[in-house]
Scaffold this motif. Structure first.
Motif, PDB file in Angstrom:
ATOM      1  N   THR A  75       1.068  -0.693  -0.578  1.00 34.87           N
ATOM      2  CA  THR A  75      -0.066   0.437   0.171  1.00 34.87           C
ATOM      3  C   THR A  75       0.986   1.272  -0.247  1.00 34.87           C
ATOM      4  O   THR A  75       2.074   1.283   0.495  1.00 34.87           O
ATOM      5  CB  THR A  75      -1.490  -0.083   1.176  1.00 34.87           C
ATOM      6  OG1 THR A  75       0.219  -0.127   2.207  1.00 34.87           O
ATOM      7  CG2 THR A  75      -2.024  -1.027   1.332  1.00 34.87           C
ATOM      8  N   GLY A  76       0.335   2.677  -0.659  1.00 29.97           N
ATOM      9  CA  GLY A  76       1.021   3.454  -0.514  1.00 29.97           C
ATOM     10  C   GLY A  76       1.330   4.144   1.098  1.00 29.97           C
ATOM     11  O   GLY A  76       0.248   3.832   2.101  1.00 29.97           O
ATOM     12  N   ALA A  77       2.034   5.487   0.874  1.00 26.92           N
ATOM     13  CA  ALA A  77       1.735   5.927   2.321  1.00 26.92           C
ATOM     14  C   ALA A  77       0.972   6.089   2.938  1.00 26.92           C
ATOM     15  O   ALA A  77       0.644   6.296   4.287  1.00 26.92           O
ATOM     16  CB  ALA A  77       3.457   6.655   2.317  1.00 26.92           C
ATOM     17  N   GLN A  78      -0.125   7.362   2.350  1.00 26.37           N
ATOM     18  CA  GLN A  78      -1.458   6.905   2.357  1.00 26.37           C
ATOM     19  C   GLN A  78      -2.513   6.395   2.599  1.00 26.37           C
ATOM     20  O   GLN A  78      -4.149   6.759   2.698  1.00 26.37           O
ATOM     21  CB  GLN A  78      -1.557   9.078   2.497  1.00 26.37           C
ATOM     22  CG  GLN A  78       0.242   9.528   2.686  1.00 26.37           C
ATOM     23  CD  GLN A  78      -0.816  11.258   2.240  1.00 26.37           C
ATOM     24  OE1 GLN A  78      -1.543  11.972   2.143  1.00 26.37           O
ATOM     25  NE2 GLN A  78       0.369  11.571   1.329  1.00 26.37           N
ATOM     26  N   ALA A  79      -2.511   5.566   2.420  1.00 26.21           N
ATOM     27  CA  ALA A  79      -3.938   4.972   1.359  1.00 26.21           C
ATOM     28  C   ALA A  79      -3.957   4.154   2.769  1.00 26.21           C
ATOM     29  O   ALA A  79      -3.174   3.148   3.674  1.00 26.21           O
ATOM     30  CB  ALA A  79      -3.265   3.538   0.834  1.00 26.21           C
ATOM     31  N   SER A  80      -5.383   4.053   3.616  1.00 22.43           N
ATOM     32  CA  SER A  80      -5.740   3.500   4.328  1.00 22.43           C
ATOM     33  C   SER A  80      -7.894   2.657   4.616  1.00 22.43           C
ATOM     34  O   SER A  80      -7.564   2.101   5.647  1.00 22.43           O
ATOM     35  CB  SER A  80      -6.751   4.679   5.395  1.00 22.43           C
ATOM     36  OG  SER A  80      -6.990   5.526   4.751  1.00 22.43           O
ATOM     37  N   LYS A  81      -7.661   2.179   2.875  1.00 19.15           N
ATOM     38  CA  LYS A  81      -9.007   1.848   3.040  1.00 19.15           C
ATOM     39  C   LYS A  81      -8.919   0.362   3.085  1.00 19.15           C
ATOM     40  O   LYS A  81      -9.840  -0.358   3.184  1.00 19.15           O
ATOM     41  CB  LYS A  81      -9.745   2.231   1.836  1.00 19.15           C
ATOM     42  CG  LYS A  81     -10.101   3.706   1.977  1.00 19.15           C
ATOM     43  CD  LYS A  81     -10.886   4.087   0.733  1.00 19.15           C
ATOM     44  CE  LYS A  81     -11.622   5.452   0.805  1.00 19.15           C
ATOM     45  NZ  LYS A  81     -12.192   6.063  -0.535  1.00 19.15           N
ATOM     46  N   PHE A  82      -8.067   0.039   2.471  1.00 16.06           N
ATOM     47  CA  PHE A  82      -7.356  -1.863   2.625  1.00 16.06           C
ATOM     48  C   PHE A  82      -6.397  -1.946   3.306  1.00 16.06           C
ATOM     49  O   PHE A  82      -5.056  -1.597   3.515  1.00 16.06           O
ATOM     50  CB  PHE A  82      -7.675  -1.694   1.238  1.00 16.06           C
ATOM     51  CG  PHE A  82      -8.865  -1.490   0.329  1.00 16.06           C
ATOM     52  CD1 PHE A  82      -9.414  -2.677   0.082  1.00 16.06           C
ATOM     53  CD2 PHE A  82      -8.454  -0.984  -0.185  1.00 16.06           C
ATOM     54  CE1 PHE A  82     -11.115  -2.105  -0.558  1.00 16.06           C
ATOM     55  CE2 PHE A  82     -10.276  -0.242  -1.117  1.00 16.06           C
ATOM     56  CZ  PHE A  82     -11.767  -1.319  -0.572  1.00 16.06           C
ATOM     57  N   LYS A  83      -5.695  -2.988   3.411  1.00 16.82           N
ATOM     58  CA  LYS A  83      -4.573  -3.419   4.137  1.00 16.82           C
ATOM     59  C   LYS A  83      -4.329  -4.979   2.900  1.00 16.82           C
ATOM     60  O   LYS A  83      -4.575  -5.684   2.053  1.00 16.82           O
ATOM     61  CB  LYS A  83      -4.935  -4.014   5.486  1.00 16.82           C
ATOM     62  CG  LYS A  83      -5.712  -5.348   5.386  1.00 16.82           C
ATOM     63  CD  LYS A  83      -6.512  -6.040   7.235  1.00 16.82           C
ATOM     64  CE  LYS A  83      -7.036  -7.527   6.714  1.00 16.82           C
ATOM     65  NZ  LYS A  83      -8.647  -7.301   6.700  1.00 16.82           N
ATOM     66  N   ILE A  84      -3.009  -4.987   3.260  1.00 16.54           N
ATOM     67  CA  ILE A  84      -2.335  -6.232   2.726  1.00 16.54           C
ATOM     68  C   ILE A  84      -3.364  -7.496   2.661  1.00 16.54           C
ATOM     69  O   ILE A  84      -3.785  -7.997   3.805  1.00 16.54           O
ATOM     70  CB  ILE A  84      -0.642  -6.580   3.033  1.00 16.54           C
ATOM     71  CG1 ILE A  84       0.501  -4.715   2.713  1.00 16.54           C
ATOM     72  CG2 ILE A  84      -0.033  -7.340   2.828  1.00 16.54           C
ATOM     73  CD1 ILE A  84       1.140  -4.920   2.891  1.00 16.54           C
ATOM     74  N   GLY A  85      -2.828  -8.517   1.766  1.00 15.22           N
ATOM     75  CA  GLY A  85      -3.972  -9.917   1.901  1.00 15.22           C
ATOM     76  C   GLY A  85      -5.726  -9.659   1.396  1.00 15.22           C
ATOM     77  O   GLY A  85      -6.161 -10.629   1.748  1.00 15.22           O
ATOM     78  N   ASP A  86      -5.759  -8.311   1.260  1.00 14.48           N
ATOM     79  CA  ASP A  86      -7.413  -7.937   1.148  1.00 14.48           C
ATOM     80  C   ASP A  86      -7.447  -8.489  -0.811  1.00 14.48           C
ATOM     81  O   ASP A  86      -6.564  -7.896  -1.520  1.00 14.48           O
ATOM     82  CB  ASP A  86      -7.837  -6.324   1.647  1.00 14.48           C
ATOM     83  CG  ASP A  86      -8.083  -6.025   2.431  1.00 14.48           C
ATOM     84  OD1 ASP A  86      -7.943  -7.269   3.539  1.00 14.48           O
ATOM     85  OD2 ASP A  86      -8.099  -5.275   2.914  1.00 14.48           O
ATOM     86  N   ARG A  87      -8.185  -9.383  -1.192  1.00 13.05           N
ATOM     87  CA  ARG A  87      -8.407  -9.932  -1.861  1.00 13.05           C
ATOM     88  C   ARG A  87     -10.017  -8.730  -3.014  1.00 13.05           C
ATOM     89  O   ARG A  87     -10.581  -7.859  -1.726  1.00 13.05           O
ATOM     90  CB  ARG A  87      -9.170 -10.875  -2.085  1.00 13.05           C
ATOM     91  CG  ARG A  87     -10.170 -11.430  -2.970  1.00 13.05           C
ATOM     92  CD  ARG A  87     -10.333 -13.131  -3.600  1.00 13.05           C
ATOM     93  NE  ARG A  87     -10.901 -13.777  -4.867  1.00 13.05           N
ATOM     94  CZ  ARG A  87     -12.004 -13.396  -4.614  1.00 13.05           C
ATOM     95  NH1 ARG A  87     -13.286 -12.982  -3.897  1.00 13.05           N
ATOM     96  NH2 ARG A  87     -12.851 -14.318  -5.858  1.00 13.05           N
ATOM     97  N   VAL A  88      -9.322  -7.555  -4.069  1.00 13.37           N
ATOM     98  CA  VAL A  88     -10.174  -6.815  -4.169  1.00 13.37           C
ATOM     99  C   VAL A  88     -11.033  -6.807  -6.008  1.00 13.37           C
ATOM    100  O   VAL A  88     -10.118  -7.781  -6.226  1.00 13.37           O
ATOM    101  CB  VAL A  88     -10.108  -5.539  -3.616  1.00 13.37           C
ATOM    102  CG1 VAL A  88      -9.111  -5.461  -2.280  1.00 13.37           C
ATOM    103  CG2 VAL A  88      -7.982  -5.865  -4.316  1.00 13.37           C
ATOM    104  N   MET A  89     -11.306  -5.634  -6.377  1.00 16.10           N
ATOM    105  CA  MET A  89     -12.172  -5.683  -7.734  1.00 16.10           C
ATOM    106  C   MET A  89     -12.288  -4.883  -7.759  1.00 16.10           C
ATOM    107  O   MET A  89     -12.066  -3.781  -6.700  1.00 16.10           O
ATOM    108  CB  MET A  89     -13.170  -6.914  -7.503  1.00 16.10           C
ATOM    109  CG  MET A  89     -14.609  -6.087  -7.019  1.00 16.10           C
ATOM    110  SD  MET A  89     -15.660  -6.545  -7.073  1.00 16.10           S
ATOM    111  CE  MET A  89     -16.804  -6.151  -6.006  1.00 16.10           C
ATOM    112  N   PHE A  90     -11.382  -3.934  -9.292  1.00 18.81           N
ATOM    113  CA  PHE A  90     -11.451  -2.730  -9.443  1.00 18.81           C
ATOM    114  C   PHE A  90     -11.429  -2.651 -11.114  1.00 18.81           C
ATOM    115  O   PHE A  90     -11.400  -3.748 -12.066  1.00 18.81           O
ATOM    116  CB  PHE A  90     -10.266  -1.954  -8.967  1.00 18.81           C
ATOM    117  CG  PHE A  90      -9.201  -2.245  -9.232  1.00 18.81           C
ATOM    118  CD1 PHE A  90      -8.163  -2.065 -10.145  1.00 18.81           C
ATOM    119  CD2 PHE A  90      -8.597  -3.936  -8.241  1.00 18.81           C
ATOM    120  CE1 PHE A  90      -6.692  -3.389 -10.355  1.00 18.81           C
ATOM    121  CE2 PHE A  90      -7.259  -4.185  -8.493  1.00 18.81           C
ATOM    122  CZ  PHE A  90      -6.962  -3.503  -9.727  1.00 18.81           C
TER     123      PHE A  90
END
Length: 337
Positions: A75-90
Motif C-alpha cells: 500500500t502507498g504511504a497514505q492509503a488506509s482503506k484496505f490492508k495487505i492480503g485483502d482480495r479486491v476488484m476494480f
C-alpha cells in the motif's frame, strides 16, 4: 513470500503489425493513495482495443487491461482503506498502466473488497460493466439508487447481450424498471431473457414497429450501447418528452441532436474513466463496486461472464481480442493468470 522486483506484462508497441509484446518490466511503485495488487484474473473490453490503437498512433507503449481481481500486496504511504492480503476488484484508470500484468498499482478510491462467494474468473467481468451501467442509470439518468424505487418507469437497452447491457438489464430490474432489451440471435435473445428483460426486440429489424405493437408509444430512458449513428434517429422518435438518451459509444459522424429539442429531451454520455481522469468523485466508484459485491453475494445480480481463458500470454490475449471483435461474444470474457 517476498514480492519480486520485476513482472511479466503484455505491452503495446508502436508497430501496427505486431501491436502487443510480452516483456518483463519493473514492478510499479505505489503512489501515496495506491494499492499494489497481485492480479489473478482480468476481463477484456472494447476499450482495450481502442487504447491499443492509441498506443500505436502515439508510439507510447502501455499495459492494457481495465478489469481486475487480485490480492493487495503493498500500500502507498497514505492509503488506509484496505490492508495487505485483502482480495479486491476494480476497473482502474485509463490513463495508468493496466491489468495485463502480474501486478498493478491502483488508487484505493477505485477499489472494493471482492465478495468471497464469487470465483476470480466470474468476478473479473464485473467492475467495468457494472460501473458503466450504474453511472448511466444513476449519475446521468438520475434514477433513484435503491431496490424497486423506480417502479412504473421503463427503459430500452439497445444491445442488451453485451457486457454493459448484461449488467444494465439486471441493475435496471433491481431498480424497479420495466426493461425492453434488443438482441438479434436466438442465443442472445435467450441470454437477455435469462437476465430479466421483460420484452426483447430485434435491433436488426424494425424495432420501432415492434415496440409500438406492444402498445408502447414512448420510453423515458434509452441506453444506446452500440453504434449511436445507427440508432439515434429511432431513439429520438421513441424518447419521451423530457426523457434521456444515453450512449457509451462514440459517434462516427455528427448526431442530429436537434431532433430532441421539441421534446426537451437530453442526450447523456457515459464514460466510466471520466471520474479517474478528472479526479471527480472517484470514491463513488469504490462505493458502486461495493454495491455490486452485495448484489452478487445475495444472488440479486449474476456476473455477465460466459467464457474464460487461462494464462498471461500473447496467445491468450490474441485469442481474447479475436473473440471480442467477432461480434459473437455474449456477456463478458475473462482470463485467469
Amino acid at each position: 513470500m517476498q514480492t519480486p522486483t520485476t513482472m511479466t506484462t503484455i505491452m503495446t508497441t508502436s508497430d501496427s503489425q505486431v501491436p502487443l509484446t510480452l516483456i518483463q518490466t519493473p514492478l510499479p511503485q505505489p503512489e501515496p493513495f495506491d494499492l499494489l495488487v497481485k492480479i489473478s484474473a482480468v476481463s477484456v473490453n472494447p476499450v482495450d482495443l481502442k487504447q491499443a490503437q492509441v498506443a500505436v498512433t502515439n508510439q507510447t507503449p502501455k499495459i492494457l487491461g481495465y478489469d481486475a481481481v487480485g490480492t493487495v500486496v503493498d500500500t502507498g504511504a497514505q492509503a488506509s482503506k484496505f490492508k495487505i492480503g485483502d482480495r479486491v476488484m476494480f476497473a482502474g484508470a485509463v490513463n495508468r498502466q493496466g491489468s495485463y500484468a502480474e501486478f498493478e498499482a491502483v488508487h484505493e478510491d477505485l477499489v472494493a473488497l471482492a465478495p468471497s462467494n464469487i470465483a476470480d474468473a466470474q468476478l473479473a467481468g464485473v467492475p467495468l460493466s457494472f460501473l458503466t451501467a450504474y453511472e448511466l442509470l444513476i449519475d446521468k439518468f438520475r434514477l433513484i439508487p435503491s431496490a424497486n424505487a423506480n417502479q412504473g418507469q421503463s427503459i430500452f437497452i439497445i444491445n442488451g447481450a453485451g457486457g454493459v447491457g448484461s449488467s444494465m438489464i439486471q441493475l435496471a430490474k433491481w431498480l424497479g424498471l420495466t426493461v425492453i432489451a434488443s438482441a438479434s440471435r436466438p442465443k442472445t435473445i435467450d441470454w437477455v431473457q435469462s437476465l430479466g428483460a421483460d420484452h426483447v426486440v430485434n435491433h436488426r429489424l424494425d424495432y420501432l414497429a415492434e415496440i409500438k405493437a406492444m402498445g408502447i408509444d414512448t420510453i423515458p430512458y434509452i441506453a444506446i450501447l452500440h453504434n449511436p449513428n445507427q440508432h439515434f434517429t429511432a431513439a429520438a422518435e421513441l424518447i419521451s418528452p423530457f426523457g434521456h438518451i444515453g450512449s457509451i459509444v462514440e459517434n462516427a459522424t455528427p448526431l442530429p441532436i436537434e431532433r430532441l429539442k421539441s421534446k426537451a429531451a437530453s442526450f447523456d454520455w457515459e464514460f466510466m474513466f471520466a471520474k479517474s481522469l478528472y479526479h471527480y468523485h472517484m470514491a463513488s466508484q469504490g462505493t458502486i463496486l461495493a454495491l455490486a459485491g452485495e448484489l452478487l453475494t445475495t444472488h440479486t445480480y449474476k456476473t455477465p461472464v460466459t467464457q474464460t481463458l487461462a494464462g498471461l500470454s500473447l496467445d491468450t490475449i490474441h485469442e481474447a481480442h479475436q473473440l471480442l471483435t467477432s461480434n459473437q461474444l455474449i456477456g463478458k470474457l475473462t482470463i485467469t493468470y
